[in-house]
Design a protein around this motif. Structure first.
Motif, short mmCIF file in Angstrom:
data_model
loop_
_atom_site.label_atom_id
_atom_site.label_comp_id
_atom_site.label_asym_id
_atom_site.label_seq_id
_atom_site.Cartn_x
_atom_site.Cartn_y
_atom_site.Cartn_z
N ILE A 143 0.88 -0.97 -0.18
CA ILE A 143 0.24 -0.19 0.02
C ILE A 143 0.55 1.11 0.11
O ILE A 143 0.24 2.11 -1.21
CB ILE A 143 -0.55 0.18 1.51
N ALA B 78 2.04 0.93 -3.39
CA ALA B 78 1.23 2.16 -4.23
C ALA B 78 0.88 3.79 -4.40
O ALA B 78 0.84 4.22 -5.61
CB ALA B 78 0.40 1.14 -3.96
N GLN B 79 0.41 4.45 -3.00
CA GLN B 79 1.24 5.44 -2.89
C GLN B 79 1.89 6.32 -3.41
O GLN B 79 2.04 7.30 -3.55
CB GLN B 79 0.62 5.69 -1.34
N ALA C 124 1.95 6.22 -6.81
CA ALA C 124 0.90 7.32 -7.65
C ALA C 124 1.17 8.46 -7.31
O ALA C 124 1.15 9.22 -8.38
CB ALA C 124 -0.56 6.77 -6.65
N ARG D 54 3.98 9.37 -10.32
CA ARG D 54 3.57 9.47 -11.39
C ARG D 54 3.01 11.11 -11.09
O ARG D 54 3.39 11.98 -11.82
CB ARG D 54 2.51 8.35 -11.50
N ASP E 110 -6.86 13.80 -5.93
CA ASP E 110 -8.16 12.50 -5.09
C ASP E 110 -8.88 13.71 -5.45
O ASP E 110 -9.12 14.78 -4.84
CB ASP E 110 -6.88 12.48 -3.48
N ARG F 65 -13.81 13.85 -5.37
CA ARG F 65 -15.38 12.42 -5.36
C ARG F 65 -16.41 13.54 -5.96
O ARG F 65 -17.46 12.74 -6.29
CB ARG F 65 -15.48 12.20 -3.94
N THR G 31 -18.96 14.54 -9.85
CA THR G 31 -19.43 13.84 -10.53
C THR G 31 -18.92 13.38 -11.55
O THR G 31 -18.38 14.22 -12.41
CB THR G 31 -20.89 14.71 -10.62
N PRO G 32 -18.77 11.94 -11.92
CA PRO G 32 -18.62 11.23 -13.13
C PRO G 32 -18.84 11.92 -14.26
O PRO G 32 -20.38 12.55 -14.36
CB PRO G 32 -18.67 9.84 -13.07
N GLY G 33 -18.61 12.67 -15.28
CA GLY G 33 -19.00 13.23 -16.55
C GLY G 33 -19.11 14.99 -16.43
O GLY G 33 -19.04 15.34 -17.41
N LEU G 34 -18.96 15.11 -15.44
CA LEU G 34 -19.38 16.25 -14.78
C LEU G 34 -18.24 17.04 -14.26
O LEU G 34 -17.08 17.85 -15.34
CB LEU G 34 -20.77 16.95 -14.09
N ARG H 153 -9.90 14.86 -16.48
CA ARG H 153 -9.72 14.49 -17.97
C ARG H 153 -9.75 15.72 -18.28
O ARG H 153 -9.56 15.62 -19.81
CB ARG H 153 -11.34 13.74 -17.92
#
Lengths: 220, 213
Positions: free
Chosen positions: B36, B39-40, B43, B46, B121, B123, B125-128, B134
């Motif tokens: 863990i 991985a952190q 991340a 990157r 990090d 949370r 809304t996906p797509g908005l 993205r």
């Protein structure tokens, strides 16, 4: 009960989503894409396997009035194990699914299987049941995630389906889209079930007609 | 006080379940703790590569802590092969995202202008709101922006940064957090430079000490 029947019962006839309409929180929360749906389903399968197996092994040893706290402790332990394992070896998916992994603890579908099946059946049957229920749940998540991803973003598993020019349909990506898509999927499942039933009844009719003919022939 | 047999059975059963669950978690923790952390680190690595100017050091190995414990900030300095600082990066938090806080890695060039930002990090809304992850064009609009000479707000509020269709709260939160990050740099620039010099001096002393032995 026959083992393939146990599996099919969990996968289809008694499917967590299509038949019982349980586990709606992860279903509606993470199915913005087929991949998210698949990994959420996989995490749930692992928890279900562990909890069904352990609950069936300790059945008879746990007094009836403390069985619910005992089952919840067992389920919570497996959820935490899956949570830590995903954090370690699937870090990016872990970040995407986030809070929904710990929330598997309160997925009533899992406690439901412990209570309704694993506490009354052998370890082997309980594992089969976990695989059937888990596969059915994962299938439902991938199906809903796939529908929302294809219609919402024009992609499937991250690959473009309709080409670059596809306009994002926000409605389907947002939570209301999950309810709408689920409604259509449930309608489709009911159609399939009805045609299955018609076919079964038709076969039964044919059989009974056949036997009547036989009696008639014998009478002659 | 007297327990009857059933009560004792209940207590023992629950105790046993709890002990076994605890053991299972302890064992899992033993096996996953290092992966863990790894991985952190990866991340973060990157993200650091994306927000820092060219460098040859390991910014995580050279990290500095600025401020007292409660509001300490970890600064990741980028250096070239001669040890000159080519950039700085640290994490800023936007507490006012659409759903919860948004963590942003902010990378600066030595002149105090932005090299790049990346969201680590969120949370949203996906797509908005997740356009902050993205939408590369939007992320690129932060390049070369400085505290002075930029209107740190989204266009709807009269600023220089685009909002997204259907999502204003998320980019507004990010722009605000980046602005606060730049103010933090303005106020603590001297502390950071001193800390880097101090760390360099300590390392040189250490190396000389080793060489002398």
């Amino acid at each position: 009960m026959d083992r393939s029947e146990v599996f099919m019962d969990g996968f289809w006839h008694n499917n967590t989503i299509f038949a019982q309409l349980l586990g709606m929180c992860p279903l509606l929360g993470v199915t913005t894409s087929a991949e998210n749906g698949f990994w959420m389903g996989a995490a749930t399968v692992l928890v279900l396997l562990g909890s069904n197996l352990v609950v069936s092994l300790v059945r008879g040893m746990i007094p009836k009035n403390v069985r619910i706290p005992a089952y919840i402790t067992i389920i919570a332990a497996f959820v935490t194990v899956v949570d830590m394992a995903m954090n370690a070896w699937m870090h990016e998916m872990y970040l995407t699914l986030g809070l929904f992994i710990p929330l598997i603890v309160v997925n009533c579908a899992i406690l439901g299987r412990a209570e309704a099946f694993a506490s009354k059946n052998t370890a082997f049957d309980s594992v089969i049941d976990a695989i059937g229920i888990g596969a059915g749940f994962t299938f439902a998540l991938v199906l809903l995630g796939g529908v929302r991803e294809v219609l919402g973003q024009g992609e499937l598993f991250g690959f473009s389906v309709f080409g670059e020019g596809y306009p994002d349909v926000l409605m389907l990506i947002l939570p209301p889209g999950a309810f709408i898509a689920l409604g259509f999927i449930l309608a489709g499942v009911n159609l399939i079930n009805r045609s299955l039933q018609h076919r079964r009844e038709a076969r039964k009719d044919a059989l009974s007609v056949g036997s009547e003919d036989k009696i008639a022939v014998e009478a002659l | 006080m007297k327990f009857d047999k059933d009560q004792l059975h209940m207590v023992l059963a629950l105790l046993l379940v709890a002990v076994i669950a605890a053991a299972l978690l302890g064992i899992t923790d033993m096996f996953t703790r290092e992966p863990i952390a790894q991985a952190q680190r990866e991340a973060l690595h990157r993200a650091l590569v994306q927000v820092l100017p060219a460098h040859t050091n390991d910014p995580q190995a050279d990290q500095l802590v600025i401020g007292s414990q409660a509001d300490a900030v970890q600064i990741y300095p980028a250096k070239d092969e001669r040890g000159r600082v080519t950039g700085l990066a640290w994490e800023v938090v936007a507490p006012d995202g659409y759903s919860g806080s948004i963590r942003i890695l902010l990378g600066l060039k030595p002149d105090g202008k932005i090299q790049a930002i990346r969201v680590t990090d969120h949370r949203e809304t996906p797509g908005l709101g997740d356009g902050i992850v993205r939408n590369m064009h939007w992320l690129a609009s932060f390049f070369d922006k400085a505290l002075v000479g930029t209107h740190w707000a989204v266009k709807k509020d009269g600023g220089d940064f685009d909002q997204f269709t259907g999502a204003t709260i998320t980019p507004r939160a990010v722009v605000g957090a980046v602005h606060d990050g730049l103010e933090f740099f303005r106020d603590h620039q001297q502390d950071i430079l001193k800390a880097i010099e101090k760390a360099d001096a300590e390392r040189t002393a250490e190396e000389q000490g080793k060489g002398g032995q």
